[in-house]
Design a protein around this motif. Structure first.
Motif, short mmCIF file in Angstrom:
data_model
loop_
_atom_site.label_atom_id
_atom_site.label_comp_id
_atom_site.label_asym_id
_atom_site.label_seq_id
_atom_site.Cartn_x
_atom_site.Cartn_y
_atom_site.Cartn_z
N GLU A 44 0.82 -1.21 0.00
CA GLU A 44 0.00 0.00 0.00
C GLU A 44 0.85 1.26 0.00
O GLU A 44 0.34 2.37 -0.11
CB GLU A 44 -0.93 0.01 1.24
CG GLU A 44 -2.02 -1.05 1.21
CD GLU A 44 -1.48 -2.45 1.50
OE1 GLU A 44 -0.42 -2.53 2.17
OE2 GLU A 44 -2.10 -3.43 1.07
N CYS A 45 2.15 1.08 0.15
CA CYS A 45 3.12 2.19 0.14
C CYS A 45 2.82 3.24 1.22
O CYS A 45 2.79 4.45 0.97
CB CYS A 45 3.18 2.85 -1.25
SG CYS A 45 3.80 1.74 -2.52
N LYS A 46 2.64 2.72 2.43
CA LYS A 46 2.42 3.61 3.58
C LYS A 46 3.64 3.65 4.51
O LYS A 46 3.84 4.63 5.23
CB LYS A 46 1.20 3.14 4.38
CG LYS A 46 -0.11 3.31 3.61
CD LYS A 46 -1.30 2.85 4.45
CE LYS A 46 -2.61 3.04 3.69
NZ LYS A 46 -3.79 2.59 4.46
N GLU A 47 4.44 2.57 4.47
CA GLU A 47 5.63 2.50 5.34
C GLU A 47 6.88 2.80 4.50
O GLU A 47 7.45 1.91 3.88
CB GLU A 47 5.74 1.13 5.99
CG GLU A 47 4.59 0.81 6.93
CD GLU A 47 4.76 -0.54 7.59
OE1 GLU A 47 5.79 -0.72 8.29
OE2 GLU A 47 3.91 -1.42 7.39
N LEU A 48 7.25 4.06 4.51
CA LEU A 48 8.39 4.51 3.70
C LEU A 48 9.71 4.08 4.32
O LEU A 48 9.96 4.31 5.50
CB LEU A 48 8.35 6.03 3.55
CG LEU A 48 9.46 6.67 2.71
CD1 LEU A 48 9.33 6.25 1.25
CD2 LEU A 48 9.43 8.20 2.85
N ILE A 49 10.55 3.47 3.51
CA ILE A 49 11.90 3.10 3.95
C ILE A 49 12.88 4.21 3.61
O ILE A 49 13.67 4.65 4.44
CB ILE A 49 12.35 1.79 3.29
CG1 ILE A 49 11.43 0.65 3.70
CG2 ILE A 49 13.80 1.46 3.66
CD1 ILE A 49 11.67 -0.63 2.93
#
Length: 429
Positions: free
Chosen positions: A312-317
């Motif tokens: 979902e591309c919510k936890e940015l690395i």
């Protein structure tokens, strides 16, 4: 016992003359350092010529020595000490001519051995020995929660405390040499068992890692211990102080490179010894190249992408800006795992894409949306296309040209009308 001879003169009187010879007593007590009588000691008394004058086994009562003479010297000797007591040093004494009972004490001390860990706690189960200077075993026992009173020692003699077998994960301690003093107090010796811990860590983060198959071998190549690493340090059994060993990684954990062997020596320091083996994670550099979807040319502009943990591309690395000169973005030093790539800002003149690319790195290779990426010069590159922003189409341009033509014709009409009116006015004049 035999009294000293008495010289006397017979007086020339009619009275009865009285001469008295007194026999005194020499008694001997076998006691501990607290003054309590000790039973079971085998005692002898020798004269100056080495002859045995008296011998007995001690009891709870004092012993009255037989065969002594006033004015002579003797040696009090302990042939055998009771269990748990040290054989006392010989005591020389002279029988005085004082007509008082003479008392002699032979004191037996105790030597205690404690087997402890580095925190001072008694260790149960270790097999210990005390050996004399010729290597003969004087006493041997298995340690308990209480100190052990050593049997068979003699004051003034030197001995060696030896650990035959260490218990559990403890290191076998070095021998301790000690001399029994003649001080009449309990003598204590402590043998401390240390630990050696092996820690398997990530070279980059320093965190402990699971899954490495490890071995410790001795100088002869024998396997001392083997195990699989966990998140906790491993205590190595079977080691000895002062000896050298080799730590070998047979299999590295998933996602790590195999580490070279480590040689180490078990020190005699009485503290937990830690040996750390660090594994380098397998890291990959992933490069994204921005492509024009129509011309298929590289877009050399400023743009930004994000690398995420979740689909979902919510936890940015990490968020990375482009290399404008080359039209690329580099995600470097990525470990084994699954990542997701999404565009955050598009290049100038292009539409931002909502496409999400799945990147997977494993022991089989590197994949973008399940398609394997080839490596070139240690970089894995994949392309990401953007569509250019569209300008108005051809139909709209024709409409503009029509309006422009009408305006030109209108202007020409006005000019012609103005000229006509001008000529008419001139003729009327």
């Amino acid at each position: 016992f035999k009294a000293t001879s008495i010289t006397f003169k017979v007086e020339n009187t009619k009275e009865v003359q009285h001469v008295q010879m007194k026999d005194k007593i020499v008694d001997m007590s076998k006691v501990d350092i607290g003054g309590e009588e000790v039973e079971g000691a085998e005692i002898k008394v020798f004269d100056e010529d080495g002859n045995i004058v008296d011998e007995w086994t001690s009891s709870k009562e004092e012993h009255k020595i037989n065969g002594l003479e006033e004015g002579k010297k003797y040696t009090l000797h302990e042939e055998v000490a009771p269990d748990g007591f040290v054989k006392a040093t010989d005591v020389e004494f002279e029988v005085t001519t004082d007509k008082e009972n003479q008392h002699i004490e032979l004191i037996d001390k105790v030597v205690e051995i404690s087997k402890e860990d580095i925190a001072g706690k008694e260790i149960e189960g270790a097999k210990l020995q005390v050996l004399d200077k010729d290597g003969n075993v004087i006493d041997e026992w298995t340690s308990t929660k209480e100190p052990h009173k050593v049997t068979g020692l003699t004051e003034g003699e030197t001995y060696r405390l030896h650990e035959e077998v260490a218990i559990g994960d403890y290191v076998k301690a070095s021998d301790i040499e000690f001399k029994v003093t003649t001080d009449k107090e309990t003598e204590k010796h402590i043998m401390i068992d240390k630990l050696v811990e092996i820690v398997k860590t990530d070279l980059v983060t320093g965190e402990e890692i699971e899954g490495a198959e490890l071995q410790v071998i001795d100088e002869e190549g024998n396997i001392v211990d083997e195990w699989t690493s966990t998140k906790e340090p491993h205590k190595v059994p079977g080691l000895e102080e002062g000896k050298k060993y080799t730590l070998i990684e047979k299999t590295a954990p998933y996602g790590y490179e195999l580490t070279e062997k480590i040689e180490f020596e078990v020190t005699t320091d009485k503290e937990t010894q830690k040996v750390e083996m660090k594994d380098m994670p397998i890291l990959k550099d992933i490069q994204l190249t921005k492509i024009d979807s129509k011309s298929k040319e590289v877009i050399k502009e400023k743009f930004t992408f994000g690398l995420y943990k979740d689909e979902e591309c919510k936890e940015l690395i990490m968020q990375v800006d482009s290399d404008k000169e080359n039209g690329t973005i580099l995600f470097d030093d990525l470990r084994y795992g699954i990542y997701y790539v999404k565009e955050i800002t598009a290049p100038k003149g292009y539409n931002k894409s909502d496409k999400i690319i799945k990147i997977e790195i494993n022991d089989k290779g590197v994949f973008a949306d399940d398609k394997e990426i080839e490596e070139k010069e240690n970089i894995y590159n994949f392309e990401f296309e953007n569509a250019p922003i569209e300008t108005p189409n051809t139909g709209d341009e024709s409409h503009i040209k029509l309006i422009a033509g009408i305006m030109i014709l209108s202007i020409l009409g006005i000019i012609l009308l103005a000229i006509k009116l001008y000529k008419k006015n001139k003729d009327n004049k």
